[in-house]
Design a protein around this motif. Structure first.
Motif, PDB file in Angstrom:
ATOM      1  N   VAL A   1      47.575  -4.281  46.906  1.00  0.00           N
ATOM      2  CA  VAL A   1      46.229  -4.622  47.379  1.00  0.00           C
ATOM      3  C   VAL A   1      45.191  -3.676  46.770  1.00  0.00           C
ATOM      4  CG1 VAL A   1      44.720  -4.626  49.412  1.00  0.00           C
ATOM      5  CG2 VAL A   1      46.976  -5.670  49.542  1.00  0.00           C
ATOM      6  N   CYS A   2      45.431  -2.391  46.875  1.00  0.00           N
ATOM      7  CA  CYS A   2      44.405  -1.419  46.474  1.00  0.00           C
ATOM      8  C   CYS A   2      44.346  -1.202  44.962  1.00  0.00           C
ATOM      9  CB  CYS A   2      44.613  -0.111  47.229  1.00  0.00           C
ATOM     10  SG  CYS A   2      44.312  -0.334  49.012  1.00  0.00           S
ATOM     11  N   SER A   3      45.442  -1.435  44.270  1.00  0.00           N
ATOM     12  CA  SER A   3      45.429  -1.320  42.806  1.00  0.00           C
ATOM     13  C   SER A   3      44.595  -2.429  42.177  1.00  0.00           C
ATOM     14  CB  SER A   3      46.847  -1.365  42.239  1.00  0.00           C
ATOM     15  OG  SER A   3      47.542  -0.205  42.594  1.00  0.00           O
ATOM     16  N   LYS A   4      44.508  -3.554  42.852  1.00  0.00           N
ATOM     17  CA  LYS A   4      43.669  -4.643  42.335  1.00  0.00           C
ATOM     18  C   LYS A   4      42.190  -4.285  42.452  1.00  0.00           C
ATOM     19  CE  LYS A   4      46.968  -8.283  43.109  1.00  0.00           C
ATOM     20  NZ  LYS A   4      47.554  -9.134  44.111  1.00  0.00           N
ATOM     21  N   LYS A   5      41.845  -3.519  43.463  1.00  0.00           N
ATOM     22  CA  LYS A   5      40.447  -3.120  43.663  1.00  0.00           C
ATOM     23  C   LYS A   5      40.095  -1.894  42.828  1.00  0.00           C
ATOM     24  CE  LYS A   5      40.307  -4.896  48.350  1.00  0.00           C
ATOM     25  NZ  LYS A   5      40.101  -4.628  49.761  1.00  0.00           N
ATOM     26  N   TYR A   6      41.054  -0.986  42.678  1.00  0.00           N
ATOM     27  CA  TYR A   6      40.842   0.275  41.962  1.00  0.00           C
ATOM     28  C   TYR A   6      42.009   0.499  41.018  1.00  0.00           C
ATOM     29  CZ  TYR A   6      37.585   0.818  45.801  1.00  0.00           C
ATOM     30  OH  TYR A   6      36.583   0.603  46.710  1.00  0.00           O
ATOM     31  N   ALA A   7      41.817   0.139  39.767  1.00  0.00           N
ATOM     32  CA  ALA A   7      42.881   0.256  38.773  1.00  0.00           C
ATOM     33  C   ALA A   7      43.228   1.727  38.540  1.00  0.00           C
ATOM     34  CB  ALA A   7      42.452  -0.396  37.464  1.00  0.00           C
ATOM     35  N   VAL A   8      44.522   2.024  38.691  1.00  0.00           N
ATOM     36  CA  VAL A   8      45.021   3.379  38.489  1.00  0.00           C
ATOM     37  C   VAL A   8      46.281   3.277  37.631  1.00  0.00           C
ATOM     38  CG1 VAL A   8      45.933   5.453  39.616  1.00  0.00           C
ATOM     39  CG2 VAL A   8      44.127   4.122  40.732  1.00  0.00           C
ATOM     40  N   GLU A   9      46.308   4.073  36.570  1.00  0.00           N
ATOM     41  CA  GLU A   9      47.487   4.057  35.695  1.00  0.00           C
ATOM     42  C   GLU A   9      48.667   4.728  36.398  1.00  0.00           C
ATOM     43  OE1 GLU A   9      46.548   5.547  31.810  1.00  0.00           O
ATOM     44  OE2 GLU A   9      44.736   4.321  31.692  1.00  0.00           O
ATOM     45  N   GLU A  10      49.848   4.238  36.103  1.00  0.00           N
ATOM     46  CA  GLU A  10      51.063   4.715  36.766  1.00  0.00           C
ATOM     47  C   GLU A  10      51.285   6.213  36.550  1.00  0.00           C
ATOM     48  OE1 GLU A  10      53.645   4.105  39.574  1.00  0.00           O
ATOM     49  OE2 GLU A  10      52.448   2.430  38.811  1.00  0.00           O
ATOM     50  N   ASP A  11      50.889   6.747  35.387  1.00  0.00           N
ATOM     51  CA  ASP A  11      51.092   8.180  35.144  1.00  0.00           C
ATOM     52  C   ASP A  11      50.245   9.049  36.081  1.00  0.00           C
ATOM     53  OD1 ASP A  11      48.749   7.398  33.671  1.00  0.00           O
ATOM     54  OD2 ASP A  11      48.919   9.226  32.461  1.00  0.00           O
ATOM     55  N   VAL A  12      49.124   8.506  36.587  1.00  0.00           N
ATOM     56  CA  VAL A  12      48.309   9.250  37.544  1.00  0.00           C
ATOM     57  C   VAL A  12      49.103   9.427  38.841  1.00  0.00           C
ATOM     58  CG1 VAL A  12      46.185   9.224  38.932  1.00  0.00           C
ATOM     59  CG2 VAL A  12      46.125   8.477  36.541  1.00  0.00           C
ATOM     60  N   PHE A  13      49.777   8.359  39.284  1.00  0.00           N
ATOM     61  CA  PHE A  13      50.613   8.454  40.482  1.00  0.00           C
ATOM     62  C   PHE A  13      51.753   9.449  40.258  1.00  0.00           C
ATOM     63  CE2 PHE A  13      49.072   3.960  41.050  1.00  0.00           C
ATOM     64  CZ  PHE A  13      48.285   4.201  42.164  1.00  0.00           C
ATOM     65  N   SER A  14      52.388   9.375  39.095  1.00  0.00           N
ATOM     66  CA  SER A  14      53.493  10.290  38.776  1.00  0.00           C
ATOM     67  C   SER A  14      53.024  11.737  38.800  1.00  0.00           C
ATOM     68  CB  SER A  14      54.083   9.963  37.402  1.00  0.00           C
ATOM     69  OG  SER A  14      54.608   8.673  37.387  1.00  0.00           O
ATOM     70  N   ASN A  15      51.853  11.989  38.218  1.00  0.00           N
ATOM     71  CA  ASN A  15      51.327  13.358  38.199  1.00  0.00           C
ATOM     72  C   ASN A  15      50.996  13.854  39.595  1.00  0.00           C
ATOM     73  OD1 ASN A  15      51.567  13.770  35.444  1.00  0.00           O
ATOM     74  ND2 ASN A  15      49.516  13.006  34.999  1.00  0.00           N
ATOM     75  N   ILE A  16      50.436  12.987  40.426  1.00  0.00           N
ATOM     76  CA  ILE A  16      50.109  13.397  41.798  1.00  0.00           C
ATOM     77  C   ILE A  16      51.383  13.778  42.550  1.00  0.00           C
ATOM     78  CG2 ILE A  16      49.296  12.511  44.035  1.00  0.00           C
ATOM     79  CD1 ILE A  16      47.017  11.143  42.476  1.00  0.00           C
ATOM     80  N   LYS A  17      52.446  13.025  42.348  1.00  0.00           N
ATOM     81  CA  LYS A  17      53.723  13.373  42.994  1.00  0.00           C
ATOM     82  C   LYS A  17      54.202  14.754  42.560  1.00  0.00           C
ATOM     83  CE  LYS A  17      55.227   8.588  43.419  1.00  0.00           C
ATOM     84  NZ  LYS A  17      56.128   7.546  42.903  1.00  0.00           N
ATOM     85  N   LYS A  18      53.812  15.179  41.345  1.00  0.00           N
ATOM     86  CA  LYS A  18      54.181  16.498  40.825  1.00  0.00           C
ATOM     87  C   LYS A  18      53.163  17.572  41.219  1.00  0.00           C
ATOM     88  CE  LYS A  18      56.052  14.370  36.664  1.00  0.00           C
ATOM     89  NZ  LYS A  18      55.774  14.168  35.230  1.00  0.00           N
ATOM     90  N   GLY A  19      52.090  17.165  41.905  1.00  0.00           N
ATOM     91  CA  GLY A  19      51.083  18.125  42.314  1.00  0.00           C
ATOM     92  C   GLY A  19      49.948  18.293  41.322  1.00  0.00           C
ATOM     93  N   ILE A  20      49.815  17.366  40.382  1.00  0.00           N
ATOM     94  CA  ILE A  20      48.740  17.410  39.386  1.00  0.00           C
ATOM     95  C   ILE A  20      47.689  16.377  39.805  1.00  0.00           C
ATOM     96  CG2 ILE A  20      48.136  17.111  36.962  1.00  0.00           C
ATOM     97  CD1 ILE A  20      51.178  17.683  36.379  1.00  0.00           C
ATOM     98  N   PHE A  21      46.530  16.871  40.208  1.00  0.00           N
ATOM     99  CA  PHE A  21      45.483  16.008  40.767  1.00  0.00           C
ATOM    100  C   PHE A  21      44.282  15.939  39.828  1.00  0.00           C
ATOM    101  CE2 PHE A  21      48.036  17.466  44.276  1.00  0.00           C
ATOM    102  CZ  PHE A  21      48.183  16.328  45.055  1.00  0.00           C
ATOM    103  N   PRO A  22      44.025  14.761  39.258  1.00  0.00           N
ATOM    104  CA  PRO A  22      42.851  14.632  38.377  1.00  0.00           C
ATOM    105  C   PRO A  22      41.561  14.591  39.204  1.00  0.00           C
ATOM    106  CG  PRO A  22      43.897  12.495  38.644  1.00  0.00           C
ATOM    107  CD  PRO A  22      44.760  13.506  39.376  1.00  0.00           C
ATOM    108  N   GLU A  23      40.635  15.459  38.895  1.00  0.00           N
ATOM    109  CA  GLU A  23      39.394  15.527  39.664  1.00  0.00           C
ATOM    110  C   GLU A  23      38.332  14.562  39.151  1.00  0.00           C
ATOM    111  OE1 GLU A  23      38.992  17.024  42.524  1.00  0.00           O
ATOM    112  OE2 GLU A  23      41.017  17.831  42.422  1.00  0.00           O
ATOM    113  N   ASP A  24      38.524  14.035  37.953  1.00  0.00           N
ATOM    114  CA  ASP A  24      37.492  13.196  37.338  1.00  0.00           C
ATOM    115  C   ASP A  24      37.821  11.701  37.415  1.00  0.00           C
ATOM    116  OD1 ASP A  24      39.652  13.321  35.630  1.00  0.00           O
ATOM    117  OD2 ASP A  24      38.449  13.510  33.809  1.00  0.00           O
TER     118      ASP A  24
END
Length: 155
Positions: free
Chosen positions: A47-70
């Motif tokens: 549901v939310c990916s359709k409204k706000y496109a997010v690449e899968e590597d962003v999710f992978s990085n967040i799971k590792k504790g890497i948070f993109p601020e931009d």
């Protein structure tokens, strides 16, 4: 056009039905299974990916504790999830009581015990930030308090 609207509402309807079922099951001391949690995560992500496109590597990085601020999409993606799960109060912010109540209804005790410290330490620190940023900060805080909590969020 009408069929497209119905198809767009289907994932939201399924999430709401899952939440309603969890509420009913709560009276029977039954919780969502790990499989049901994963299915709910996938529905929310859809549901939310359709409204706000997010690449899968962003999710992978967040799971590792890497948070993109931009990346505003990831911030609003989390906000979308919390809105869909109805964890936002009338003032438009994450609500500790609502969050605790919903998690206690849906999550089995082992999962709830992971979320309780996260809820206690991470909700209420938004200091008037807009919802997308506050939602994102909650996710960052959740990772800091207990990285395992991210396993139960739609990433």
């Amino acid at each position: 056009m009408q069929d497209q609207k119905k198809m767009n509402m289907l994932p939201t309807t399924l999430v709401l039905l899952t939440i309603i079922a969890a509420t009913i099951l709560n009276d029977c001391d039954a919780y969502l299974s790990e499989a049901a949690i994963k299915k709910t995560q996938q529905m929310l992500k859809s549901v939310c990916s359709k409204k706000y496109a997010v690449e899968e590597d962003v999710f992978s990085n967040i799971k590792k504790g890497i948070f993109p601020e931009d990346n505003n999409n990831i911030k609003c993606y989390f906000s979308c999830n919390f809105k869909t799960m109805q964890l936002i109060n009338q003032k438009g912010s994450l609500d500790k009581k609502i969050f605790k109540d919903k998690m206690s209804m849906m999550a089995p005790p082992n999962v709830y015990s992971i979320f309780l410290p996260v809820i206690e330490q991470c909700i209420g620190k938004d200091n008037g930030e807009e919802l997308c940023q506050a939602s994102y900060n909650f996710i960052k805080c959740a990772h800091h308090v207990d990285p395992k909590s991210l396993e139960y969020l739609p990433l």
